[in-house]
Design an enzyme around this catalytic site. Sequence first.
Site, PDB file in Angstrom:
ATOM      1  N   GLY A  42     -36.520   3.408  20.058  1.00 35.03           N
ATOM      2  CA  GLY A  42     -37.380   4.294  19.283  1.00 35.03           C
ATOM      3  C   GLY A  42     -36.486   5.281  18.577  1.00 35.03           C
ATOM      4  O   GLY A  42     -35.581   4.881  17.853  1.00 35.03           O
ATOM      5  N   CYS A  74     -31.333   0.655  23.332  1.00 32.14           N
ATOM      6  CA  CYS A  74     -31.148   1.334  22.045  1.00 32.14           C
ATOM      7  C   CYS A  74     -31.310   2.845  22.201  1.00 32.14           C
ATOM      8  O   CYS A  74     -30.465   3.487  22.815  1.00 32.14           O
ATOM      9  CB  CYS A  74     -32.084   0.725  21.002  1.00 32.14           C
ATOM     10  SG  CYS A  74     -31.500   1.016  19.323  1.00 32.14           S
ATOM     11  N   HIS A 169     -32.291  -5.071  21.532  1.00 31.21           N
ATOM     12  CA  HIS A 169     -33.693  -5.076  21.970  1.00 31.21           C
ATOM     13  C   HIS A 169     -34.124  -6.407  22.581  1.00 31.21           C
ATOM     14  O   HIS A 169     -34.797  -7.196  21.920  1.00 31.21           O
ATOM     15  CB  HIS A 169     -34.596  -4.809  20.760  1.00 31.21           C
ATOM     16  CG  HIS A 169     -34.500  -3.420  20.222  1.00 31.21           C
ATOM     17  ND1 HIS A 169     -35.313  -2.400  20.645  1.00 31.21           N
ATOM     18  CD2 HIS A 169     -33.671  -2.879  19.301  1.00 31.21           C
ATOM     19  CE1 HIS A 169     -35.006  -1.284  20.002  1.00 31.21           C
ATOM     20  NE2 HIS A 169     -34.008  -1.552  19.178  1.00 31.21           N
ATOM     21  N   GLU A 171     -36.504  -7.009  24.431  1.00 30.23           N
ATOM     22  CA  GLU A 171     -37.975  -7.102  24.506  1.00 30.23           C
ATOM     23  C   GLU A 171     -38.572  -7.748  23.266  1.00 30.23           C
ATOM     24  O   GLU A 171     -39.767  -8.033  23.226  1.00 30.23           O
ATOM     25  CB  GLU A 171     -38.583  -5.711  24.742  1.00 30.23           C
ATOM     26  CG  GLU A 171     -38.610  -4.774  23.540  1.00 30.23           C
ATOM     27  CD  GLU A 171     -37.256  -4.128  23.239  1.00 30.23           C
ATOM     28  OE1 GLU A 171     -36.246  -4.495  23.877  1.00 30.23           O
ATOM     29  OE2 GLU A 171     -37.216  -3.269  22.336  1.00 30.23           O
TER      30      GLU A 171
HETATM   31  N1  GLN Z   1     -31.185   5.224  15.822  1.00 37.57           N
HETATM   32  C1  GLN Z   1     -32.114   5.489  16.878  1.00 37.57           C
HETATM   33  C2  GLN Z   1     -31.742   6.759  17.652  1.00 37.57           C
HETATM   34  O1  GLN Z   1     -30.788   7.369  17.380  1.00 37.57           O
HETATM   35  C3  GLN Z   1     -32.203   4.331  17.846  1.00 37.57           C
HETATM   36  C4  GLN Z   1     -32.850   3.138  17.162  1.00 37.57           C
HETATM   37  C5  GLN Z   1     -33.600   2.230  18.088  1.00 37.57           C
HETATM   38  O2  GLN Z   1     -33.921   2.587  19.230  1.00 37.57           O
HETATM   39  N2  GLN Z   1     -33.931   1.053  17.609  1.00 37.57           N
HETATM   40  O3  GLN Z   1     -32.438   7.129  18.550  1.00 37.57           O
END
Ligand code: GLN
Length: 190
Positions: A42, A74, A169, A171
């Site tokens: 996220g 992520c 990811h 998921e």
């Molecule tokens: N760039 C996002 C961050 O810094 C992470 C991106 C992702 O979770 N797909 O939180």
Amino acid sequence: MLALQGDFREHLAVLTSLGADAVPVKRPSELQAVDGLIIPGGESTVMDKLSRLFGLAEPLKEAIASGMPVYGTCAGLIMLSDTVRDSNEGQQTLGGFDIVVRRNAFGSQLDSFETDLDVPALGEPPVHAVFIRAPVVESLGDAVSALATLADGRVVAVEQGNLLGTSFHPEMTGDTRFHEYFLAKVRERR
Ligand code: GLN
């Protein structure tokens, strides 16, 4: 399943398909009721703010320190990192992972991409990995092992005791091996 922000529904679906009793966690009482936690992808800056606003940041840090199995994907991996490069001003993390990550490490030209990764801990076949504005792990403490690296050597999956983290990811691809690997930690702890 930390459900403050991000793609927690996809993780819940994978966990449920594997027979786990997976629930969204938004408040401290819900955190107390679980044996393990996934922090989804996220936006780490938003997750940071919401976790502090909802009084979850301190209980989460305590849970991590107590050895609860936690898997970050992520933005979730960023939340688990002791040190973040290219963080927003004032951005905090929960920490726990003795690593340095760089946010948005692939820049705007290569915002998102997919590749196949060898993950010896999961065996064959390689893992098809989806990266979306992903972080990379730029340095690892002694207690941390790299589970996967890109062809150029950059680390994108890590493990430290009961902590697991991926820049990408799982998921989203239908390959459930990282979730199974994590659930084994949760079962073992229980
Ligand atoms: N760039 C996002 C961050 O810094 C992470 C991106 C992702 O979770 N797909 O939180």
